[in-house]
Every structure is written in structure tokens, then in C-alpha cells.
Design a protein around this motif. Structure first.
Motif, PDB file in Angstrom:
ATOM      1  N   LYS A  81       0.859  -1.191   0.000  1.00  0.00           N
ATOM      2  CA  LYS A  81       0.000   0.000   0.000  1.00  0.00           C
ATOM      3  C   LYS A  81       0.888   1.231   0.000  1.00  0.00           C
ATOM      4  O   LYS A  81       1.872   1.293   0.737  1.00  0.00           O
ATOM      5  CB  LYS A  81      -0.884  -0.004   1.254  1.00  0.00           C
ATOM      6  CG  LYS A  81      -2.180  -0.762   1.069  1.00  0.00           C
ATOM      7  CD  LYS A  81      -3.033  -0.630   2.344  1.00  0.00           C
ATOM      8  CE  LYS A  81      -3.962  -1.810   2.490  1.00  0.00           C
ATOM      9  NZ  LYS A  81      -4.389  -1.965   3.889  1.00  0.00           N
ATOM     10  N   LYS A  82       0.462   2.171  -0.811  1.00  0.00           N
ATOM     11  CA  LYS A  82       1.236   3.406  -0.908  1.00  0.00           C
ATOM     12  C   LYS A  82       0.376   4.525  -0.316  1.00  0.00           C
ATOM     13  O   LYS A  82      -0.806   4.621  -0.616  1.00  0.00           O
ATOM     14  CB  LYS A  82       1.512   3.665  -2.389  1.00  0.00           C
ATOM     15  CG  LYS A  82       2.168   4.962  -2.721  1.00  0.00           C
ATOM     16  CD  LYS A  82       2.443   4.949  -4.226  1.00  0.00           C
ATOM     17  CE  LYS A  82       2.043   6.273  -4.858  1.00  0.00           C
ATOM     18  NZ  LYS A  82       2.279   6.264  -6.308  1.00  0.00           N
ATOM     19  N   VAL A  97       3.472   0.421   2.918  1.00  0.00           N
ATOM     20  CA  VAL A  97       3.149  -0.628   3.888  1.00  0.00           C
ATOM     21  C   VAL A  97       3.135  -1.964   3.156  1.00  0.00           C
ATOM     22  O   VAL A  97       2.429  -2.130   2.160  1.00  0.00           O
ATOM     23  CB  VAL A  97       1.775  -0.381   4.547  1.00  0.00           C
ATOM     24  CG1 VAL A  97       1.508  -1.452   5.595  1.00  0.00           C
ATOM     25  CG2 VAL A  97       1.710   0.997   5.154  1.00  0.00           C
ATOM     26  N   VAL A  98       3.965  -2.897   3.660  1.00  0.00           N
ATOM     27  CA  VAL A  98       3.992  -4.224   3.053  1.00  0.00           C
ATOM     28  C   VAL A  98       3.288  -5.187   4.003  1.00  0.00           C
ATOM     29  O   VAL A  98       3.681  -5.336   5.159  1.00  0.00           O
ATOM     30  CB  VAL A  98       5.441  -4.701   2.789  1.00  0.00           C
ATOM     31  CG1 VAL A  98       5.429  -6.087   2.166  1.00  0.00           C
ATOM     32  CG2 VAL A  98       6.148  -3.726   1.886  1.00  0.00           C
ATOM     33  N   ILE A 118      11.222   8.553   3.264  1.00  0.00           N
ATOM     34  CA  ILE A 118      10.342   7.522   2.707  1.00  0.00           C
ATOM     35  C   ILE A 118      10.249   6.439   3.784  1.00  0.00           C
ATOM     36  O   ILE A 118      11.276   5.856   4.179  1.00  0.00           O
ATOM     37  CB  ILE A 118      10.904   6.936   1.405  1.00  0.00           C
ATOM     38  CG1 ILE A 118      10.974   8.042   0.335  1.00  0.00           C
ATOM     39  CG2 ILE A 118      10.049   5.768   0.930  1.00  0.00           C
ATOM     40  CD1 ILE A 118      11.563   7.591  -0.986  1.00  0.00           C
ATOM     41  N   VAL A 119       9.051   6.235   4.332  1.00  0.00           N
ATOM     42  CA  VAL A 119       8.883   5.306   5.434  1.00  0.00           C
ATOM     43  C   VAL A 119       8.414   3.954   4.891  1.00  0.00           C
ATOM     44  O   VAL A 119       7.392   3.876   4.208  1.00  0.00           O
ATOM     45  CB  VAL A 119       7.867   5.842   6.465  1.00  0.00           C
ATOM     46  CG1 VAL A 119       7.667   4.812   7.576  1.00  0.00           C
ATOM     47  CG2 VAL A 119       8.362   7.148   7.060  1.00  0.00           C
ATOM     48  N   LEU A 120       9.190   2.928   5.206  1.00  0.00           N
ATOM     49  CA  LEU A 120       8.793   1.571   4.813  1.00  0.00           C
ATOM     50  C   LEU A 120       8.259   0.877   6.062  1.00  0.00           C
ATOM     51  O   LEU A 120       9.017   0.522   6.969  1.00  0.00           O
ATOM     52  CB  LEU A 120      10.009   0.824   4.241  1.00  0.00           C
ATOM     53  CG  LEU A 120       9.795  -0.628   3.823  1.00  0.00           C
ATOM     54  CD1 LEU A 120       8.688  -0.731   2.781  1.00  0.00           C
ATOM     55  CD2 LEU A 120      11.073  -1.230   3.279  1.00  0.00           C
ATOM     56  N   LYS A 149      10.191   0.935   9.490  1.00  0.00           N
ATOM     57  CA  LYS A 149       9.436   1.094  10.730  1.00  0.00           C
ATOM     58  C   LYS A 149       8.892  -0.253  11.231  1.00  0.00           C
ATOM     59  O   LYS A 149       8.341  -1.032  10.461  1.00  0.00           O
ATOM     60  CB  LYS A 149       8.265   2.069  10.492  1.00  0.00           C
ATOM     61  CG  LYS A 149       7.960   2.926  11.709  1.00  0.00           C
ATOM     62  CD  LYS A 149       6.925   3.962  11.342  1.00  0.00           C
ATOM     63  CE  LYS A 149       5.590   3.625  11.982  1.00  0.00           C
ATOM     64  NZ  LYS A 149       4.528   4.565  11.586  1.00  0.00           N
ATOM     65  N   SER A 150       9.082  -0.490  12.526  1.00  0.00           N
ATOM     66  CA  SER A 150       8.464  -1.592  13.269  1.00  0.00           C
ATOM     67  C   SER A 150       8.555  -2.982  12.625  1.00  0.00           C
ATOM     68  O   SER A 150       7.531  -3.632  12.434  1.00  0.00           O
ATOM     69  CB  SER A 150       6.976  -1.310  13.546  1.00  0.00           C
ATOM     70  OG  SER A 150       6.800  -0.006  13.975  1.00  0.00           O
ATOM     71  N   PRO A 151       9.743  -3.444  12.306  1.00  0.00           N
ATOM     72  CA  PRO A 151       9.813  -4.826  11.814  1.00  0.00           C
ATOM     73  C   PRO A 151       9.614  -5.796  12.977  1.00  0.00           C
ATOM     74  O   PRO A 151       9.991  -5.476  14.101  1.00  0.00           O
ATOM     75  CB  PRO A 151      11.230  -4.939  11.261  1.00  0.00           C
ATOM     76  CG  PRO A 151      12.011  -3.949  12.040  1.00  0.00           C
ATOM     77  CD  PRO A 151      11.081  -2.848  12.412  1.00  0.00           C
TER      78      PRO A 151
END
Lengths: 397, 102
Positions: free
Chosen positions: B4-5, B17-18, B44-46, B79-81
Motif C-alpha cells: 500500500k502506498k 506498507v507491506v 520515505i517510510v517503509l 518502521k516496526s519490523p
């Protein structure tokens, strides 16, 4: 009897001397004191003589008394019994003492040998353990550096591996984007091919029209009809060529889709095994550390125990000195036994007769005194000797 | 298995968001999520909070994203893995390359 006679004689002599003395010096006043002493001495002499005579009379006539005769017989019997009992006891005790001596001697010999062996083995063990300790201490440095370098190496290899995987993935993805671009290019080629096909079909149509027009012109258009046919043939070949190009490109597209799946396989490496490998390496480092520490501790404890065993063995060997002390005791018992034997001999030789008895008893008393003296002397000299086994530090064996 | 972008602040900030497995099948979608982003000098936040699994192609995709970010002066923030994903990132030593917020 003799002493009595001497006493009487001495008494008489003293009294007569006193009397003569008084007469010789002719004392004007005869002291009433001197006179009384003289009288008392004379009386004492007479009295004792009579006492002695009576005693002698009693000695000479004991046979008249049956009861005392019976007593003497009983005493004689008792003496004999005591004598027998004593010799029996002495012989038994003597045998037992000898047996104890032999037993203690052989047992102590065996035990001493065993302890000597034990001590030698202990020393051997100690030297082996110290060797191990030395080996471990010297090896520990090498080993730890070896382990360190091994672990470092494994880590580096793992990291390189991971880097290679990631780079491969990245490059594969780049390849994939190039491939996708290539596919887009092929699509544009297809559209160009479509235009070419369109041109060919239009050419074909034109050639057909030209042929029709040529036929209408009759003989004059015969040459043109040939050209029109050739153009038509060319357009048909062009269409065929186009078709084969399309086919080739389709084949290439298939190959490209295969390439795409290969690239996908290259790009998609599962990282789980690498994760596990990394965990294993960490586990191994931990295990190696723990093992090294525990081995060190155990060997250190072992090296502390062995000297203690050695010390106890030395103590035990020293305690075996009791053989000497026991031997001394047994020897002393033996000498006491021989004293008792001598006494027994005296008892055996004693004659229970009214005449000899008194003298023999006196003799017995004297002998007893002698034995007592020598025994006391020996006992004193022995008590000077070592009384405790712990006093000596010297190893006797 | 979706990407999601999300664009924020007038398309100047990008969040990706993956969800689920992050692997090769998401390549095209993932690339599409950032390739047209025009923002400069922004993060760019992944967001990997919903990511359950990651293979090496995912790492490759993140590296390509980083290359793109470097080109456009964007900072890449992961972020938050979760624990597994974070371990994989650690093995790949991505902590040295990117900012990882746990």
C-alpha cells in the motif's frame, strides 16, 4: 635365736659395765637413778629370755596340734594349686603375646607395603594431573585464539555469503527491470510489424488493382501485368517474412519469460537457513566458553584433591609406627611374665615345714622385693619412651 | 501480500506498507509504489509492522529503494519490523545502511 642371745649379752654387759664403773670410781653417793636403770635392764634381759624360751617351746611342739598341721597341709596344697594355675596362665599369656607379635608384624608389613604403593600411585596421579593442567593452561591461549579466529572467520564467511545473496538479488531485480524494458521494446516492435503487415497488404491490394488495370489494357498492358504480378508476389513474400519475424519474436518472448523466472529464482533466496547458521555459530561460541570453564574447574578441583590423598596416606604410614609401640608393650609384658615365672619357681621350691617355713618366707619376701625393684626400674625407663604415635614426624618405613 | 502506498502532506511524504510475505511477487507493485514519487529531501517510510516474512529479493528491493532515495536525497526509514524480519535485517547489516525504528 642369735639376735636374742646377743641382746641378752649386750644387756648384761652394759649393766655389769655400769656396776663396775660405779664401783671403780667409788662414788660417794651412789645415784639412785643409775641403780634404777641397772635394775630395769636386768629385768628386761630376764623377761626377754623367758619369752624366747616359751616361743621355742611352742615351735618344737606343733605336732601336738592336729588343726595347725592340717592348715599347713592346706597351705601346701593351695601353694601347689596357685603354682599350677600361674604356670598355666603364664604359658597361655606367653603364647598369646607371641601370636599377637607375629600377627601385628605381618599385618603391619602388608599394610605398609600397600600404603607405599598407594603413595607412589598418588604421586604418579599428581604428576599426571599437573601435566594435564599445564597442557590445558598452555593450550588455552592457543585454543582460545584459534576459536576466536575460527569464529571470526565463520562470521566473515557468513557475512560475505549474505552480502553475495543480497547483491545477487539486487542485480537480479535490476536485470528484471531491464528485461521488462526489453519486453516493452518487443511490444513496440510488434506494433511496427503490424504497420509493416498493413503496408504489405496494401501493396498486395495495389498490385491486384494494377493487374486488373493491366488486363483491361489488353496486349499493351501485358508487360505491366507481369510487373503487377511480381509486385504482388513481393508483397506476399513480405507478409510471409513478417509472419516469420513475428514467430521469432514470440519465441524470444518465451525465452524472456523463462529468463524472468530464472532471475526470480536468483533473486529470491530464503534467508532462514542463514539465520539458523548464525544462531548455531552463536550457540557454539557459548558452548565452547562454558565447556572450557567447566573443564578448567573440574581439573583444578582434581588437582586439589590429590595432595590431600597423599597427605592422608603419609599420615596413615606414620600411624603404622604403632607396631614399634605395640612391640615395646609386648616385650614389656613378656618381661613381666618372666618375673611372674621366677616368682612361680620360688613358690614351687618352697618347703612347707615348720622349721624352714619362716626362713623361706623371708627369702620369698626378699626375692619379691628384688623383682619389684627391677620391675619398677624397667617401667620407669619405658615410660620415658614415646607414648604417642603423633609425636614423631619421621617416616619409619 | 499487498503493497500500500500512502502519500501525506500534499504528496511530499511517502509511506509504503507491506502486508504479509515480502518476496519477489511484490517486485512490480513495490517498485511502482515509489518510482513516480517526486518528493525530495523527505523521509520515505517503509512500514514492515505487518510483514511476516522476508526473503533476499525483499532485501534487494529495499536496496533498490535506497538507491532511489539516495538519488533523490530521501532518507529511508524502516518502521516496526517484527523479530524475525529484524533478525534478517541485522544479518544483512542493514542497520548500517538505513534507519530502523523498532
Amino acid at each position: 635365736m642369735r639376735t636374742f642371745k646377743i641382746t641378752v649379752l649386750v644387756g648384761l654387759t652394759i649393766s655389769s659395765l655400769l656396776l663396775v664403773n660405779m664401783l671403780l670410781i667409788n662414788l660417794s653417793v651412789v645415784s639412785s637413778n643409775y641403780l634404777s636403770i641397772f635394775l630395769v635392764l636386768c629385768l628386761l634381759c630376764v623377761f626377754s629370755w623367758q619369752l624366747k624360751l616359751r616361743k621355742n617351746f611352742a615351735k618344737v611342739a606343733p605336732a601336738k596340734n592336729d588343726a595347725s598341721n592340717d592348715d599347713i597341709h592346706q597351705i601346701e596344697l593351695s601353694f601347689q594349686k596357685i603354682n599350677l594355675l600361674l604356670s598355666k596362665q603364664v604359658s597361655i599369656v606367653d603364647n598369646e603375646v607371641s601370636r599377637a607379635n607375629t600377627l601385628v608384624g605381618s599385618a603391619v608389613g602388608d599394610i605398609s607395603n600397600s600404603f607405599k604403593c598407594l603413595q607412589e600411585l598418588c604421586q604418579l596421579q599428581q604428576s599426571l594431573i599437573s601435566q594435564i593442567v599445564q597442557n590445558i593452561t598452555s593450550a588455552e591461549n592457543n585454543e582460545s585464539s584459534m576459536i576466536d579466529s575460527f569464529v571470526q572467520h565463520t562470521n566473515d564467511t557468513l557475512q560475505e555469503f549474505v552480502d553475495v545473496i543480497i547483491t545477487t538479488s539486487k542485480k537480479s531485480l535490476e536485470t528484471l527491470s531491464y528485461t521488462d524494458e526489453m519486453i516493452a521494446q518487443f511490444d513496440s516492435i510488434f506494433s511496427l510489424l503490424g504497420q509493416v503487415e498493413n503496408l504489405a497488404s496494401q501493396t498486395n491490394l495495389l498490385a491486384l488493382n494494377a493487374a486488373i488495370e493491366a488486363a483491361r489494357a489488353g496486349d499493351a498492358g501485358r508487360g505491366f501485368a507481369v510487373v503487377a504480378n511480381e509486385v504482388r508476389a513481393l508483397s506476399i513474400s513480405s507478409t510471409e517474412l513478417n509472419e516469420s519475424i513475428r514467430n521469432k519474436i514470440s519465441g524470444t518472448q518465451n525465452i524472456i519469460s523463462q529468463l524472468r523466472s530464472s532471475v526470480e529464482m536468483m533473486a529470491s533466496a530464503d534467508m532462514t537457513p542463514t539465520l539458523k547458521a548464525k544462531d548455531k555459530v552463536i550457540e557454539m561460541i557459548d558452548y565452547m566458553g562454558k565447556t572450557s570453564v567447566s573443564t578448567g574447574t573440574v581439573i583444578h578441583e582434581l588437582s586439589l584433591i590429590t595432595p590431600q590423598i597423599s597427605e592422608h596416606v603419609v599420615n596413615a604410614i606414620r600411624s603404622l609406627q604403632f607396631e614399634d609401640l605395640t612391640n615395646q608393650t609386648l616385650t614389656s609384658i613378656k618381661s613381666n611374665l618372666s618375673s611372674i615365672s621366677v616368682l612361680n619357681q620360688l613358690l614351687e621350691n618352697i618347703e612347707i615345714t615348720p622349721d624352714a617355713m619362716s626362713e623361706q618366707l623371708i627369702n620369698l619376701q626378699m626375692k619379691c622385693h628384688e623383682i619389684m625393684t627391677s620391675t619398677t626400674k624397667k617401667d620407669e625407663s619405658r615410660s620415658v619412651c614415646q607414648m604417642s604415635m603423633a609425636e614423631g614426624e619421621v617416616e619409619l618405613f | 501480500m499487498t503493497v500500500k502506498k500512502m502519500l501525506e502532506n500534499d504528496d511530499s511524504k511517502l509511506s509504503i506498507v507491506v502486508d504479509g510475505k515480502f518476496d519477489f511477487s511484490l517486485y512490480q507493485n513495490f517498485r511502482d509504489a515509489y518510482i513516480d514519487f517526486q518528493g525530495r529531501n523527505v523521509d520515505i517510510v517503509l512500514d514492515l509492522s505487518k510483514t511476516t516474512y522476508m526473503d533476499s529479493s525483499a532485501l534487494g528491493m529495499i536496496l533498490l529503494l535506497k538507491e532511489y532515495g539516495d538519488k533523490n536525497s530521501n532518507r529511508i526509514v524502516i518502521k516496526s519490523p517484527n523479530e524475525t524480519v529484524n533478525k534478517i535485517l541485522e544479518i544483512a547489516q542493514f542497520h548500517r545502511l538505513l534507519t530502523i525504528e523498532i
